[in-house]
Design an enzyme around this catalytic site. Structure first.
Site, mmCIF file in Angstrom:
data_model
loop_
_atom_site.group_PDB
_atom_site.id
_atom_site.type_symbol
_atom_site.label_atom_id
_atom_site.label_comp_id
_atom_site.label_asym_id
_atom_site.label_seq_id
_atom_site.Cartn_x
_atom_site.Cartn_y
_atom_site.Cartn_z
ATOM 1 N N TYR A 90 0.803 -1.263 -0.044
ATOM 2 C CA TYR A 90 -0.008 -0.046 -0.155
ATOM 3 C C TYR A 90 0.897 1.229 -0.041
ATOM 4 C CZ TYR A 90 -4.047 2.555 -0.207
ATOM 5 O OH TYR A 90 -4.892 3.419 -0.947
ATOM 6 N N ARG A 143 -8.032 10.557 -8.900
ATOM 7 C CA ARG A 143 -7.233 11.165 -8.169
ATOM 8 C C ARG A 143 -6.548 10.072 -7.142
ATOM 9 N NH1 ARG A 143 -7.825 12.276 -2.417
ATOM 10 N NH2 ARG A 143 -6.643 10.376 -2.959
ATOM 11 N N LYS A 161 -6.143 -2.012 -1.347
ATOM 12 C CA LYS A 161 -6.782 -1.846 -0.235
ATOM 13 C C LYS A 161 -7.743 -3.153 0.181
ATOM 14 C CE LYS A 161 -7.184 2.539 0.759
ATOM 15 N NZ LYS A 161 -7.539 3.778 1.492
ATOM 16 N N GLU A 232 -13.051 5.029 -3.692
ATOM 17 C CA GLU A 232 -11.714 5.237 -3.358
ATOM 18 C C GLU A 232 -11.030 6.055 -4.707
ATOM 19 O OE1 GLU A 232 -10.387 3.501 -0.593
ATOM 20 O OE2 GLU A 232 -8.809 4.913 -0.939
ATOM 21 N N ASP A 233 -10.567 7.359 -3.965
ATOM 22 C CA ASP A 233 -9.509 8.064 -5.023
ATOM 23 C C ASP A 233 -10.488 8.534 -6.359
ATOM 24 O OD1 ASP A 233 -7.575 7.713 -3.198
ATOM 25 O OD2 ASP A 233 -6.186 6.859 -4.312
ATOM 26 N N ASP A 255 -13.756 6.250 1.338
ATOM 27 C CA ASP A 255 -12.775 6.130 2.373
ATOM 28 C C ASP A 255 -11.769 7.742 2.667
ATOM 29 O OD1 ASP A 255 -11.029 4.612 4.178
ATOM 30 O OD2 ASP A 255 -9.460 4.805 2.787
ATOM 31 N N ASP A 256 -11.697 8.196 1.251
ATOM 32 C CA ASP A 256 -10.890 9.465 1.277
ATOM 33 C C ASP A 256 -11.536 10.579 2.172
ATOM 34 O OD1 ASP A 256 -8.835 8.511 -0.748
ATOM 35 O OD2 ASP A 256 -10.786 8.522 -1.857
ATOM 36 N N ASN A 394 -0.136 12.075 1.254
ATOM 37 C CA ASN A 394 0.836 11.069 0.637
ATOM 38 C C ASN A 394 1.166 11.271 -0.694
ATOM 39 O OD1 ASN A 394 -0.091 9.250 2.894
ATOM 40 N ND2 ASN A 394 -1.992 9.056 2.025
HETATM 41 P P1 NAD Z 1 -7.713 17.488 -3.157
HETATM 42 O O1 NAD Z 1 -7.111 17.515 -4.307
HETATM 43 O O2 NAD Z 1 -9.344 17.173 -2.913
HETATM 44 O O3 NAD Z 1 -7.521 18.689 -2.041
HETATM 45 C C1 NAD Z 1 -6.522 19.210 -2.180
HETATM 46 C C2 NAD Z 1 -6.369 20.568 -1.493
HETATM 47 O O4 NAD Z 1 -5.181 21.089 -1.293
HETATM 48 C C3 NAD Z 1 -7.346 21.735 -2.327
HETATM 49 O O5 NAD Z 1 -8.328 22.382 -1.594
HETATM 50 C C4 NAD Z 1 -6.208 22.527 -3.002
HETATM 51 O O6 NAD Z 1 -6.574 23.947 -2.935
HETATM 52 C C5 NAD Z 1 -4.903 22.718 -1.717
HETATM 53 N N1 NAD Z 1 -3.668 22.945 -1.815
HETATM 54 C C6 NAD Z 1 -2.962 22.366 -2.834
HETATM 55 N N2 NAD Z 1 -1.879 22.992 -2.961
HETATM 56 C C7 NAD Z 1 -1.818 23.720 -2.080
HETATM 57 C C8 NAD Z 1 -0.893 24.919 -1.456
HETATM 58 N N3 NAD Z 1 0.347 25.100 -2.162
HETATM 59 N N4 NAD Z 1 -1.293 25.606 -0.465
HETATM 60 C C9 NAD Z 1 -2.413 25.504 0.038
HETATM 61 N N5 NAD Z 1 -3.220 24.542 -0.321
HETATM 62 C C10 NAD Z 1 -2.987 23.752 -1.446
HETATM 63 O O7 NAD Z 1 -7.170 16.104 -2.510
HETATM 64 P P2 NAD Z 1 -7.741 15.258 -1.232
HETATM 65 O O8 NAD Z 1 -8.462 14.087 -1.473
HETATM 66 O O9 NAD Z 1 -8.296 16.081 -0.046
HETATM 67 O O10 NAD Z 1 -6.298 14.727 -0.633
HETATM 68 C C11 NAD Z 1 -5.259 15.665 -0.221
HETATM 69 C C12 NAD Z 1 -4.159 14.916 0.236
HETATM 70 O O11 NAD Z 1 -4.586 14.280 1.357
HETATM 71 C C13 NAD Z 1 -3.323 13.798 -0.690
HETATM 72 O O12 NAD Z 1 -1.962 14.078 -0.722
HETATM 73 C C14 NAD Z 1 -3.951 12.598 0.024
HETATM 74 O O13 NAD Z 1 -2.784 11.597 -0.341
HETATM 75 C C15 NAD Z 1 -3.856 12.794 1.509
HETATM 76 N N6 NAD Z 1 -4.652 12.131 2.088
HETATM 77 C C16 NAD Z 1 -4.183 11.349 3.259
HETATM 78 C C17 NAD Z 1 -4.969 10.298 3.885
HETATM 79 C C18 NAD Z 1 -4.401 9.826 5.094
HETATM 80 O O14 NAD Z 1 -3.219 10.072 5.544
HETATM 81 N N7 NAD Z 1 -4.974 9.135 5.808
HETATM 82 C C19 NAD Z 1 -5.857 9.833 3.626
HETATM 83 C C20 NAD Z 1 -6.869 10.752 2.280
HETATM 84 C C21 NAD Z 1 -6.169 11.565 1.646
#
Ligand code: NAD
Length: 533
Positions: A90, A143, A161, A232-233, A255-256, A394
Site C-alpha cells: 500500500y 485522483r 485496499k 476510493e480515489d 474512504d478518502d 501521501n
Molecule cells: P484534493 O485534491 O481534493 O484537495 C487538495 C487541496 O489542497 C485543495 O483544496 C487545494 O486547494 C489545496 N492545495 C494544493 N496545493 C496547495 C498549496 N500549495 N497551499 C495550500 N493549499 C493547497 O485532495 P484530497 O483528497 O483532499 O487529498 C489531499 C491529500 O491528502 C493527498 O495527498 C492525499 O494523499 C492525502 N490523504 C491522506 C490520507 C491519510 O493520511 N490517511 C487520506 C486521504 C488523503
C-alpha cells in the site's frame, strides 16, 4: 481439483507444502521437488527473497506474484510482517506501482468496467465467478493518492485496499472484489503511452458518467445484495456527488472523505491526552480544503456536537486555508463543501492565519510537499506547549513536512502524525516513533462491522464510533513514544474491536439486518480468515 490445476490455483495452492499423502491422493507426485516444506519454511524463503531486493517496486512485483501463486502464503507474509509489508503493498509503494502499472503488469486481477459496457454491466458481472462478494472497492483513477489522474493504472489502489481488508480485518479474499471504472483519462501522457492498458480516451463526464456509476452500483446490488461498496480515489467533486447520491440507501462509503476523517479524528482525540487541551476546546486549522480536509472537518464538527457544542460553534472552531489563503465567506466563489468553514474574516495568508486563529492542531491535506516549513512549525510551537502537526499528504514525498523537521523545529514538542510512514527519529537523546494516520486503522474495521451487521447503510454515527474505538485503543506507552495510534502489528485485533463496536451501534440504530449474538467480538474472531494451511 487435482494435479497441475491445484498448483495454479492461488487460493488452494500449497506448493512444496503438500504432504506426501496429499501428493499421492491429489495427483501431485512428480510435480513437486521431493522435500515437503512446512509453511514456516516457505515463509522464511519468501522473506529472504523479499529482503534481498533493494528496490521497493521490485518487492511489490515479487509480492504480487506471490499473491497470484499462493494466496495463503502471501497473506501470512503480510499479516505476520505488517509494518514491513504494508508500505510495500500500500502507500507509499503502491503510488509508484500505479504510476508504472501498465509497465509492470503481469496478470489481471479484479474487474474492469468501461463506457462500452453500458447496458451490459449486470450481465458481464456474472463473469466474476465468486458467489459471495462482501466488499467491493472501486476507483475511477482520477485522483490517485496525491498523484493525480492515473486512469486505469489506478487499479493498484482497489487491489491494495482489499489486500488490507484481508490482512487487517480477516475478511476472506474470495469475498473481495476490486473494480476499475475505466471512463478514460485526462492524463495525455498515459493516453499516448503504447503500453497503457486502459481506455485511451478523454474522461467520460456529466450525466454519461453518473449514469454509468448508477448502473454499476445497481448491478453490484443485484448480484451481491450484501456487499459494501467503498469508493476510493475519485476526484473531490465526483467523490461528494457520488457519496451524497448513494449514502442514504446503499451500503457504501468514501474512504478518502470518511475513512480519513475517522482515523484523523481518532488521532485528534488521542492528541488531547498529550496536550491536555480538552477536545471540546480545540481549534483546528486545515491546510488544503479538498475531500480529505473537509471530511475530517465534518466528522470533527459532529464529534464536537456530541460534546454539547452547537453546530455553528463547532464549525467556528475549524478553519480552512487553501492555495489562495484563508478560506473566508468574503470570497467570490467557495466550493459547496467548504462553505460551512468559510468564516467572516478578512483574507490572509497561511502564516498570518495561524497567528490570528491560534490553532492547537494543524492538519495538512494538500498533496503539496514542504508547506509546513520552519516558520510554520516554529509559530505553532510558540502558540502551543504541544503543537499538533498532522502532515497527512501521501506518498511520503508529498508530506507537508517530515517527522525530523517537525521534531527539530518544535524542539521535540510536536505531536506529529503523517499520512505515509516515517522511520523513528532521534532528537536530543530521545527516540520518537511517529504515528501514521493510516486509513487502514479504520476502513477494514468499519467494513467488517458493517458486513457483520449486514447494515443497510453507514451513517456518520458509525464513523464516530469507529474513531472513538480506535482512540481508546491507544495505550499510554504509544503516546509516550510519540504515536497517536496503536502499533500496526496489533491491527487485526484493533479492527476486530472497531468492527464489534460498529456492528453494535448499527444494531442500536436499527440498521442491522443480521441477528447478532451477544458476544459480537467472539463471532468476528471465529469467522476471521486464517492464512495458515
Ligand atoms: P484534493 O485534491 O481534493 O484537495 C487538495 C487541496 O489542497 C485543495 O483544496 C487545494 O486547494 C489545496 N492545495 C494544493 N496545493 C496547495 C498549496 N500549495 N497551499 C495550500 N493549499 C493547497 O485532495 P484530497 O483528497 O483532499 O487529498 C489531499 C491529500 O491528502 C493527498 O495527498 C492525499 O494523499 C492525502 N490523504 C491522506 C490520507 C491519510 O493520511 N490517511 C487520506 C486521504 C488523503
Amino acid at each position: 481439483m487435482s494435479g497441475q490445476d491445484l498448483l495454479t490455483n492461488a487460493a488452494v495452492n500449497k506448493s512444496t507444502a503438500f504432504t506426501t499423502e496429499e501428493r499421492e491422493r491429489l495427483g501431485l507426485r512428480g510435480l513437486l521437488p521431493p522435500h515437503v516444506s512446512t509453511q514456516d519454511e516457505q515463509l522464511d524463503r519468501v522473506l529472504e527473497n523479499l529482503r534481498r531486493k533493494s528496490d521497493d517496486i521490485e518487492k511489490y512485483v515479487f509480492l504480487t506474484a506471490l499473491q497470484d501463486r499462493n494466496e495463503r502464503l502471501f497473506y501470512r507474509a503480510v499479516m505476520e510482517n505488517i509494518s514491513e509489508v504494508m508500505p510495500l503493498i500500500y502507500t507509499p509503494t503502491v503510488g509508484q506501482a500505479c504510476r508504472e502499472f501498465a509497465h509492470i503488469f503481469r496478470r489481471p486481477r479484479g474487474f474492469y468496467i468501461t463506457p462500452d459496457d453500458r447496458g451490459d454491466i449486470r450481465r458481464i458481472l456474472d463473469n466474476w465467478s465468486e458467489g459471495d462478494v462482501r466488499v467491493v472497492v472501486v476507483t475511477d483513477g482520477e485522483r490517485i493518492l496525491g498523484l493525480g489522474d492515473l486512469g486505469a493504472n489506478g487499479m493498484g489502489i482497489p487491489i491494495g485496499k482489499l489486500a488490507l481488508y484481508v490482512a487487517c480485518a480477516g475478511i476472506h479474499p474470495k469475498q473481495c472484489l476490486p473494480v476499475m471504472l475505466d471512463v478514460g483519462t485526462g492524463n495525455a501522457s498515459l493516453r499516448a503511452d503504447p503500453l497503457y492498458l486502459g481506455v485511451p480516451k478523454p474522461r467520460l463526464e456529466g450525466d454519461d458518467y453518473i449514469t454509468l456509476v448508477d448502473e454499476f452500483v445497481a448491478a453490484i446490488q443485484d448480484k451481491y445484495p450484501k456487499a459494501l461498496i467503498q469508493f476510493e480515489d475519485f476526484l473531490t467533486p465526483n467523490a461528494y456527488t457520488l457519496l451524497n447520491r448513494f449514502r442514504d440507501h446503499v451500503l457504501c462509503f468514501n474512504d478518502d472523505i470518511q475513512g480519513t476523517a475517522a482515523v484523523t479524528l481518532a488521532g485528534i482525540m488521542a492528541s488531547t491526552r498529550i496536550s491536555g487541551v480538552p477536545f471540546k476546546d480545540l481549534r483546528i486549522m486545515f491546510l488544503g480544503a479538498g475531500s480529505a480536509a473537509t471530511g475530517i472537518a465534518d466528522l470533527t464538527a459532529a464529534a464536537l456536537q456530541v460534546e454539547g457544542l452547537s453546530e455553528s460553534t463547532a464549525r467556528q472552531r475549524l478553519w480552512f486555508v487553501d492555495i489562495d489563503g484563508l478560506v473566508t465567506s468574503r470570497r467570490q466563489t467557495i466550493a459547496a463543501h467548504s462553505k460551512p468553514y468559510a468564516h467572516d474574516h478578512e483574507p490572509m495568508g497561511f502564516l498570518d492565519a495561524i497567528s490570528h486563529v491560534k490553532p492547537h492542531i494543524l492538519i495538512g491535506a494538500t498533496g503539496a510537499p514542504g508547506l509546513f516549513n520552519e516558520a510554520v512549525v516554529r509559530c505553532m510551537s510558540e502558540l502551543n506547549e504541544r503543537p499538533g502537526i498532522f502532515a497527512l499528504s501521501n506518498p511520503t514525498s508529498r508530506a507537508e513536512c517530515t517527522a525530523q523537521h517537525a521534531y527539530t523545529w518544535s524542539d521535540g514538542r510536536a505531536i506529529f502524525v503523517s499520512g505515509s510512514p516515517f522511520a523513528p527519529v532521534e532528537f536530543n537523546g530521545r527516540t520518537f516513533t511517529p504515528g501514521q494516520g493510516n486509513n487502514a486503522y479504520i476502513f477494514p474495521g468499519i467494513g467488517l462491522g458493517a458486513i457483520t451487521a449486514d447494515a443497510k447503510m453507514i451513517p456518520e454515527e458509525l464513523f464516530l464510533v469507529a474513531a472513538r474505538s480506535l482512540s481508546e485503543q491507544v495505550s499510554e506507552a504509544d503516546l509516550a513514544a510519540g504515536s497517536l495510534f496503536p502499533p500496526l502489528d496489533d491491527i487485526l485485533k484493533v479492527s476486530w474491536k472497531i468492527a464489534a463496536d460498529v456492528a453494535l451501534k448499527a444494531k442500536e440504530l436499527g440498521l442491522s439486518q443480521a441477528s447478532l449474538p451477544d458476544d459480537i467480538h467472539a463471532k468476528i474472531r471465529q469467522h476471521s480468515y486464517s492464512p495458515v494451511y
